[in-house]
Write a protein that holds these residues in place. Sequence first.
Motif, PDB file in Angstrom:
ATOM      1  N   VAL A  88      -8.120  -6.678  -6.843  1.00  8.88           N
ATOM      2  CA  VAL A  88      -7.099  -6.425  -6.269  1.00  8.88           C
ATOM      3  C   VAL A  88      -6.231  -5.319  -7.580  1.00  8.88           C
ATOM      4  O   VAL A  88      -6.085  -4.530  -8.280  1.00  8.88           O
ATOM      5  N   PHE A  89      -6.669  -3.611  -6.221  1.00 17.10           N
ATOM      6  CA  PHE A  89      -6.122  -2.854  -6.807  1.00 17.10           C
ATOM      7  C   PHE A  89      -5.019  -2.501  -7.297  1.00 17.10           C
ATOM      8  O   PHE A  89      -3.797  -3.509  -6.916  1.00 17.10           O
ATOM      9  N   GLN A  90      -4.244  -0.898  -8.102  1.00 18.39           N
ATOM     10  CA  GLN A  90      -2.796  -1.324  -7.930  1.00 18.39           C
ATOM     11  C   GLN A  90      -2.482  -0.934  -7.156  1.00 18.39           C
ATOM     12  O   GLN A  90      -3.317   0.297  -6.940  1.00 18.39           O
ATOM     13  N   MET A  91      -1.554  -0.887  -6.787  1.00 12.09           N
ATOM     14  CA  MET A  91      -0.442  -0.490  -5.527  1.00 12.09           C
ATOM     15  C   MET A  91      -1.690  -1.192  -4.076  1.00 12.09           C
ATOM     16  O   MET A  91      -2.129  -0.374  -3.515  1.00 12.09           O
ATOM     17  N   PRO A  92      -2.223  -1.722  -4.421  1.00 17.20           N
ATOM     18  CA  PRO A  92      -2.830  -2.520  -3.165  1.00 17.20           C
ATOM     19  C   PRO A  92      -2.761  -1.669  -1.625  1.00 17.20           C
ATOM     20  O   PRO A  92      -3.510  -1.657  -1.061  1.00 17.20           O
ATOM     21  N   GLU A  93      -1.185  -2.223  -1.422  1.00 18.87           N
ATOM     22  CA  GLU A  93      -0.927  -1.717   0.162  1.00 18.87           C
ATOM     23  C   GLU A  93      -2.069  -0.565   0.663  1.00 18.87           C
ATOM     24  O   GLU A  93      -0.655  -0.536   1.179  1.00 18.87           O
ATOM     25  N   GLU A  94      -1.275   0.204  -0.650  1.00 22.02           N
ATOM     26  CA  GLU A  94      -1.180   1.897  -0.287  1.00 22.02           C
ATOM     27  C   GLU A  94      -2.589   1.879   0.775  1.00 22.02           C
ATOM     28  O   GLU A  94      -3.168   2.795   0.878  1.00 22.02           O
ATOM     29  N   GLN A  95      -3.463   1.130   0.639  1.00 23.90           N
ATOM     30  CA  GLN A  95      -4.748   1.175   1.146  1.00 23.90           C
ATOM     31  C   GLN A  95      -4.825   0.330   2.512  1.00 23.90           C
ATOM     32  O   GLN A  95      -6.291  -0.066   2.823  1.00 23.90           O
ATOM     33  N   PHE A  96      -4.081  -0.474   2.764  1.00 27.33           N
ATOM     34  CA  PHE A  96      -4.042  -1.475   4.354  1.00 27.33           C
ATOM     35  C   PHE A  96      -4.134  -0.598   5.358  1.00 27.33           C
ATOM     36  O   PHE A  96      -4.010   0.965   5.421  1.00 27.33           O
ATOM     37  N   SER A  98      -5.158  -2.369   8.760  1.00 24.32           N
ATOM     38  CA  SER A  98      -4.862  -2.877  10.292  1.00 24.32           C
ATOM     39  C   SER A  98      -3.795  -2.721  10.477  1.00 24.32           C
ATOM     40  O   SER A  98      -2.421  -2.278  10.058  1.00 24.32           O
ATOM     41  N   GLU A  99      -3.624  -3.369  11.518  1.00 25.22           N
ATOM     42  CA  GLU A  99      -2.283  -2.950  12.817  1.00 25.22           C
ATOM     43  C   GLU A  99      -1.757  -4.570  12.494  1.00 25.22           C
ATOM     44  O   GLU A  99      -0.651  -4.058  12.629  1.00 25.22           O
ATOM     45  N   THR A 100      -2.462  -5.783  12.063  1.00 21.47           N
ATOM     46  CA  THR A 100      -2.057  -6.743  11.780  1.00 21.47           C
ATOM     47  C   THR A 100      -2.670  -7.164  10.078  1.00 21.47           C
ATOM     48  O   THR A 100      -3.178  -6.974   9.731  1.00 21.47           O
ATOM     49  N   VAL A 101      -1.844  -8.651   9.784  1.00 22.89           N
ATOM     50  CA  VAL A 101      -1.287  -9.309   8.514  1.00 22.89           C
ATOM     51  C   VAL A 101      -2.921  -9.895   8.406  1.00 22.89           C
ATOM     52  O   VAL A 101      -3.687  -9.915   7.369  1.00 22.89           O
ATOM     53  N   HIS A 141       2.654  -6.403  12.082  1.00 23.94           N
ATOM     54  CA  HIS A 141       2.121  -5.447  10.860  1.00 23.94           C
ATOM     55  C   HIS A 141       2.547  -5.340   9.475  1.00 23.94           C
ATOM     56  O   HIS A 141       2.995  -5.149   9.261  1.00 23.94           O
ATOM     57  N   PRO A 142       0.956  -4.953   8.281  1.00 28.37           N
ATOM     58  CA  PRO A 142       1.281  -4.859   7.258  1.00 28.37           C
ATOM     59  C   PRO A 142       2.658  -4.171   7.147  1.00 28.37           C
ATOM     60  O   PRO A 142       3.111  -4.378   5.999  1.00 28.37           O
ATOM     61  N   PHE A 143       2.861  -2.854   8.036  1.00 28.71           N
ATOM     62  CA  PHE A 143       4.414  -2.074   7.172  1.00 28.71           C
ATOM     63  C   PHE A 143       5.842  -2.813   7.616  1.00 28.71           C
ATOM     64  O   PHE A 143       6.381  -2.499   7.091  1.00 28.71           O
ATOM     65  N   GLN A 144       5.547  -4.056   8.164  1.00 30.22           N
ATOM     66  CA  GLN A 144       6.770  -4.859   9.284  1.00 30.22           C
ATOM     67  C   GLN A 144       7.094  -5.921   7.508  1.00 30.22           C
ATOM     68  O   GLN A 144       7.950  -7.008   7.923  1.00 30.22           O
ATOM     69  N   LEU A 145       6.617  -5.704   6.076  1.00 30.40           N
ATOM     70  CA  LEU A 145       6.489  -6.902   5.161  1.00 30.40           C
ATOM     71  C   LEU A 145       7.127  -6.347   4.121  1.00 30.40           C
ATOM     72  O   LEU A 145       7.841  -4.876   3.490  1.00 30.40           O
ATOM     73  N   SER A 146       8.343  -6.556   3.233  1.00 28.99           N
ATOM     74  CA  SER A 146       8.960  -6.563   2.117  1.00 28.99           C
ATOM     75  C   SER A 146       7.756  -5.839   0.586  1.00 28.99           C
ATOM     76  O   SER A 146       6.550  -6.199   1.313  1.00 28.99           O
ATOM     77  N   ALA A 147       7.784  -4.915  -0.109  1.00 26.41           N
ATOM     78  CA  ALA A 147       6.918  -4.950  -0.974  1.00 26.41           C
ATOM     79  C   ALA A 147       6.638  -5.676  -1.931  1.00 26.41           C
ATOM     80  O   ALA A 147       5.027  -6.158  -2.023  1.00 26.41           O
ATOM     81  N   GLY A 148       7.145  -7.276  -2.263  1.00 29.20           N
ATOM     82  CA  GLY A 148       6.747  -8.527  -2.405  1.00 29.20           C
ATOM     83  C   GLY A 148       5.408  -8.936  -1.212  1.00 29.20           C
ATOM     84  O   GLY A 148       4.910  -9.742  -2.276  1.00 29.20           O
ATOM     85  N   LEU A 152       1.464  -9.642  -1.181  1.00 35.04           N
ATOM     86  CA  LEU A 152       0.868 -11.213  -0.877  1.00 35.04           C
ATOM     87  C   LEU A 152      -0.330 -10.480  -0.605  1.00 35.04           C
ATOM     88  O   LEU A 152      -1.491 -11.537  -0.432  1.00 35.04           O
ATOM     89  N   VAL A 153      -0.071  -9.955   0.692  1.00 36.50           N
ATOM     90  CA  VAL A 153      -0.790  -9.939   1.509  1.00 36.50           C
ATOM     91  C   VAL A 153      -1.862  -9.214   0.889  1.00 36.50           C
ATOM     92  O   VAL A 153      -3.508  -9.518   1.763  1.00 36.50           O
ATOM     93  N   ALA A 154      -2.008  -8.256   0.057  1.00 37.40           N
ATOM     94  CA  ALA A 154      -3.558  -7.301  -0.252  1.00 37.40           C
ATOM     95  C   ALA A 154      -3.837  -8.649  -1.081  1.00 37.40           C
ATOM     96  O   ALA A 154      -5.780  -8.358  -1.296  1.00 37.40           O
ATOM     97  N   ILE A 155      -3.188  -9.814  -2.253  1.00 43.45           N
ATOM     98  CA  ILE A 155      -4.118 -10.800  -3.033  1.00 43.45           C
ATOM     99  C   ILE A 155      -4.541 -12.076  -2.331  1.00 43.45           C
ATOM    100  O   ILE A 155      -5.743 -12.224  -2.112  1.00 43.45           O
ATOM    101  N   ALA A 156      -4.099 -11.862  -0.626  1.00 38.80           N
ATOM    102  CA  ALA A 156      -4.651 -12.652  -0.021  1.00 38.80           C
ATOM    103  C   ALA A 156      -5.874 -12.286   0.629  1.00 38.80           C
ATOM    104  O   ALA A 156      -6.696 -13.620   0.823  1.00 38.80           O
TER     105      ALA A 156
END
Length: 285
Positions: A88-96, A98-101, A141-148, A152-156
Amino acid sequence: MFIGTEKLTHTYMPGMPYAKEALRNITFSFEKGDFALIIGPSGSGKSTLIQHLNGLLRPSSGRVFFDHEAIGSDKHKLLQIRRRIGLVFQMPEEQFFSETVFDEIAFAPRNLGLEERLVHDRVKDALQKVDLDAEIFAGRHPFQLSAGQKRLVAIAAVLSLEPEVLILDEPTAGLDSAGRRTLFKLLTYLNRNERLTVIISTHHLDEAAALAGPVLVLKDGCLVMNGLAADIFTRRSELDELGLALPPVTEIMHNLFEAGLPVNIAVYSLSGAKEEIMKLKRRRD
Ligand SMILES: Nc1ncnc2c1ncn2[C@@H]1O[C@H](COP(=O)(O)OP(=O)(O)OP(=O)(O)O)[C@@H](O)[C@H]1O
Ligand SMILES: [Mg+2]
């Protein structure tokens, strides 16, 4: 050794005017089932080391081992290793992307060529492991999530490959204390119940110090400390010099010890500190 390196050196842009030796002569090993920490100031080489551990970067010299074998350059073997060691990279959500989780987490298992039915199971399992309700989150959408939640989605997304080792580069970066607590609870669960070997780099020693077995401390690309948490975190002045602050509660225990009180300084939680202080009280009574 289960996972580790032998005399690993890494130079970025070798032979160029801006060549940078980011790791020098690093030797260590972690065992299966460990909860290990890699700590060090910014620029000390943590991310570089982590990317070697699943074969993303190739050593300039030295070797990296996984499951008692040196990681070579065979493409098929490298793919297998990346499946067994999730990163799991540093700040992984920056690399999302997809349109959905669901699609974000399904990406890796789909890439394995799994049937859609099995992909579905993998996504459901991965969401369950990180304690996110699939009914609520899979279609978002992944961007409709809180930072935390994004973290968790990035880890999933990595857990969907069912790895044996989970490596996370600064997993607590940008999270508040509640988000950090949730994350450490999850990592403890994965380590103890799902039997994953967990390796993290972090600046937040409080929650991490209490969990850790082996600890590596990096400075300017060199391994300056390598030992068990219980030993490393007693070396306050060395850590101080590296700008690595101990958790406040551990600082207090050090101060009490230096003032002559017989307390254990390897204490990282409020409940641990309370126990030590109650021991003093019982002695006095
Ligand atoms: N792609 C790259 N090309 C050239 N130099 C790099 C590259 N990536 C990192 N470096 C350099 O290598 C050194 C180690 O960087 P690295 O990212 O591994 O440190 P880090 O400990 O992860 O830092 P941080 O805590 O800020 O994430 C730094 O001096 C950095 O500037
Ligand atoms: Mg880094």
